[in-house]
Write a protein that holds these residues in place. Structure first.
Motif, PDB file in Angstrom:
ATOM      1  N   GLU A  50      24.480  34.541  41.486  1.00 56.64           N
ATOM      2  CA  GLU A  50      23.317  35.422  41.480  1.00 56.64           C
ATOM      3  C   GLU A  50      22.018  34.619  41.562  1.00 56.64           C
ATOM      4  O   GLU A  50      21.082  35.009  42.249  1.00 56.64           O
ATOM      5  N   ILE A  51      21.968  33.500  40.876  1.00 52.80           N
ATOM      6  CA  ILE A  51      20.765  32.667  40.895  1.00 52.80           C
ATOM      7  C   ILE A  51      20.530  32.081  42.284  1.00 52.80           C
ATOM      8  O   ILE A  51      19.385  31.962  42.728  1.00 52.80           O
ATOM      9  N   MET A  52      21.580  31.741  42.986  1.00 55.31           N
ATOM     10  CA  MET A  52      21.439  31.114  44.302  1.00 55.31           C
ATOM     11  C   MET A  52      20.862  32.076  45.339  1.00 55.31           C
ATOM     12  O   MET A  52      20.391  31.635  46.390  1.00 55.31           O
ATOM     13  N   THR A  53      20.881  33.370  45.063  1.00 52.82           N
ATOM     14  CA  THR A  53      20.296  34.321  46.012  1.00 52.82           C
ATOM     15  C   THR A  53      18.772  34.358  45.904  1.00 52.82           C
ATOM     16  O   THR A  53      18.112  34.895  46.794  1.00 52.82           O
ATOM     17  N   LEU A  54      18.220  33.785  44.854  1.00 51.25           N
ATOM     18  CA  LEU A  54      16.766  33.800  44.654  1.00 51.25           C
ATOM     19  C   LEU A  54      16.090  32.705  45.478  1.00 51.25           C
ATOM     20  O   LEU A  54      16.720  31.750  45.916  1.00 51.25           O
ATOM     21  N   VAL A  55      14.792  32.842  45.634  1.00 52.16           N
ATOM     22  CA  VAL A  55      13.993  31.856  46.351  1.00 52.16           C
ATOM     23  C   VAL A  55      13.998  30.538  45.576  1.00 52.16           C
ATOM     24  O   VAL A  55      14.033  30.526  44.341  1.00 52.16           O
ATOM     25  N   ASP A  56      13.953  29.401  46.294  1.00 46.46           N
ATOM     26  CA  ASP A  56      14.054  28.089  45.651  1.00 46.46           C
ATOM     27  C   ASP A  56      12.921  27.797  44.671  1.00 46.46           C
ATOM     28  O   ASP A  56      13.114  27.074  43.698  1.00 46.46           O
ATOM     29  N   GLU A  57      11.761  28.323  44.892  1.00 51.76           N
ATOM     30  CA  GLU A  57      10.619  28.035  44.030  1.00 51.76           C
ATOM     31  C   GLU A  57      10.588  28.903  42.768  1.00 51.76           C
ATOM     32  O   GLU A  57       9.645  28.832  41.981  1.00 51.76           O
ATOM     33  N   THR A  58      11.598  29.711  42.567  1.00 52.17           N
ATOM     34  CA  THR A  58      11.623  30.632  41.437  1.00 52.17           C
ATOM     35  C   THR A  58      11.847  29.874  40.128  1.00 52.17           C
ATOM     36  O   THR A  58      12.742  29.052  40.022  1.00 52.17           O
ATOM     37  N   ALA A  75      17.325  23.201  37.985  1.00 57.16           N
ATOM     38  CA  ALA A  75      17.784  22.761  36.653  1.00 57.16           C
ATOM     39  C   ALA A  75      18.830  23.728  36.103  1.00 57.16           C
ATOM     40  O   ALA A  75      19.858  23.294  35.564  1.00 57.16           O
ATOM     41  N   ILE A  76      18.587  25.009  36.249  1.00 57.93           N
ATOM     42  CA  ILE A  76      19.539  26.017  35.782  1.00 57.93           C
ATOM     43  C   ILE A  76      20.839  25.909  36.571  1.00 57.93           C
ATOM     44  O   ILE A  76      21.933  25.961  36.004  1.00 57.93           O
ATOM     45  N   HIS A  77      20.716  25.718  37.879  1.00 61.50           N
ATOM     46  CA  HIS A  77      21.893  25.582  38.741  1.00 61.50           C
ATOM     47  C   HIS A  77      22.739  24.389  38.321  1.00 61.50           C
ATOM     48  O   HIS A  77      23.969  24.504  38.206  1.00 61.50           O
ATOM     49  N   SER A  78      22.112  23.260  38.068  1.00 57.07           N
ATOM     50  CA  SER A  78      22.874  22.071  37.679  1.00 57.07           C
ATOM     51  C   SER A  78      23.526  22.261  36.308  1.00 57.07           C
ATOM     52  O   SER A  78      24.654  21.806  36.088  1.00 57.07           O
ATOM     53  N   GLN A  79      22.858  22.957  35.399  1.00 57.52           N
ATOM     54  CA  GLN A  79      23.447  23.221  34.083  1.00 57.52           C
ATOM     55  C   GLN A  79      24.679  24.123  34.198  1.00 57.52           C
ATOM     56  O   GLN A  79      25.684  23.905  33.521  1.00 57.52           O
ATOM     57  N   LEU A  80      24.592  25.123  35.061  1.00 60.47           N
ATOM     58  CA  LEU A  80      25.731  26.026  35.245  1.00 60.47           C
ATOM     59  C   LEU A  80      26.908  25.305  35.895  1.00 60.47           C
ATOM     60  O   LEU A  80      28.068  25.537  35.522  1.00 60.47           O
ATOM     61  N   LEU A  81      26.629  24.431  36.855  1.00 60.65           N
ATOM     62  CA  LEU A  81      27.710  23.655  37.472  1.00 60.65           C
ATOM     63  C   LEU A  81      28.356  22.720  36.454  1.00 60.65           C
ATOM     64  O   LEU A  81      29.586  22.553  36.446  1.00 60.65           O
ATOM     65  N   GLU A  82      27.554  22.130  35.600  1.00 59.02           N
ATOM     66  CA  GLU A  82      28.083  21.243  34.555  1.00 59.02           C
ATOM     67  C   GLU A  82      28.942  22.033  33.569  1.00 59.02           C
ATOM     68  O   GLU A  82      29.997  21.566  33.149  1.00 59.02           O
ATOM     69  N   LYS A  83      28.501  23.224  33.233  1.00 53.82           N
ATOM     70  CA  LYS A  83      29.265  24.069  32.312  1.00 53.82           C
ATOM     71  C   LYS A  83      30.626  24.428  32.914  1.00 53.82           C
ATOM     72  O   LYS A  83      31.648  24.395  32.223  1.00 53.82           O
ATOM     73  N   GLN A  84      30.647  24.729  34.218  1.00 56.42           N
ATOM     74  CA  GLN A  84      31.900  25.033  34.890  1.00 56.42           C
ATOM     75  C   GLN A  84      32.828  23.820  34.909  1.00 56.42           C
ATOM     76  O   GLN A  84      34.036  23.935  34.674  1.00 56.42           O
TER      77      GLN A  84
END
Length: 115
Positions: A50-58, A75-84
């Motif tokens: 869901e986050i990846m559908t947003l604009v990069d500058e969000t 930063a949020i994306h990298s944290q979620l990938l690390e959690k996975q």
């Protein structure tokens, strides 16, 4: 003469039965933890998609305890990938432990003590 043998047999049987029960509990606990980690991994994956559908500058807010911290999408994306990734590693460890306990449980054949 039969009494000491019966006592030894009874003692060995109760010890083996306790080991079997302990092993069964470990297998159940591992299964519960695997299910919980799978839910965590799935939640992180769905959030990430869901986050990846947003604009990069969000900029987004991350919940930390009772407050929220403003962070970038990356930063949020990298944290979620690390959690996975962490959840996947723990799942593999628990599956190995569960298979070991299951093999151990099957090795404790109660009939072999009796005969």
């Amino acid at each position: 003469m039969a009494a000491p043998v019966d006592l030894e047999l009874k003692k060995a049987f109760t010890e083996l039965q306790a080991k079997v029960i302990d092993t069964q509990q470990k297998v159940k606990l591992a299964d519960i933890q695997i299910e919980q980690l799978n839910r965590t991994k799935k939640h992180a994956h769905l959030t990430d998609t869901e986050i990846m559908t947003l604009v990069d500058e969000t900029n987004m807010y991350e919940g930390v305890g009772r407050m929220f911290i403003l962070q970038s999408k990356e930063a949020i994306h990298s944290q979620l990938l690390e959690k996975q990734k962490i959840a996947e590693e723990k799942i593999k460890e628990l599956e190995v432990e569960a298979s070991y306990c299951f093999n151990l449980k099957s090795a404790f054949n109660l009939k072999s003590v009796i005969f």
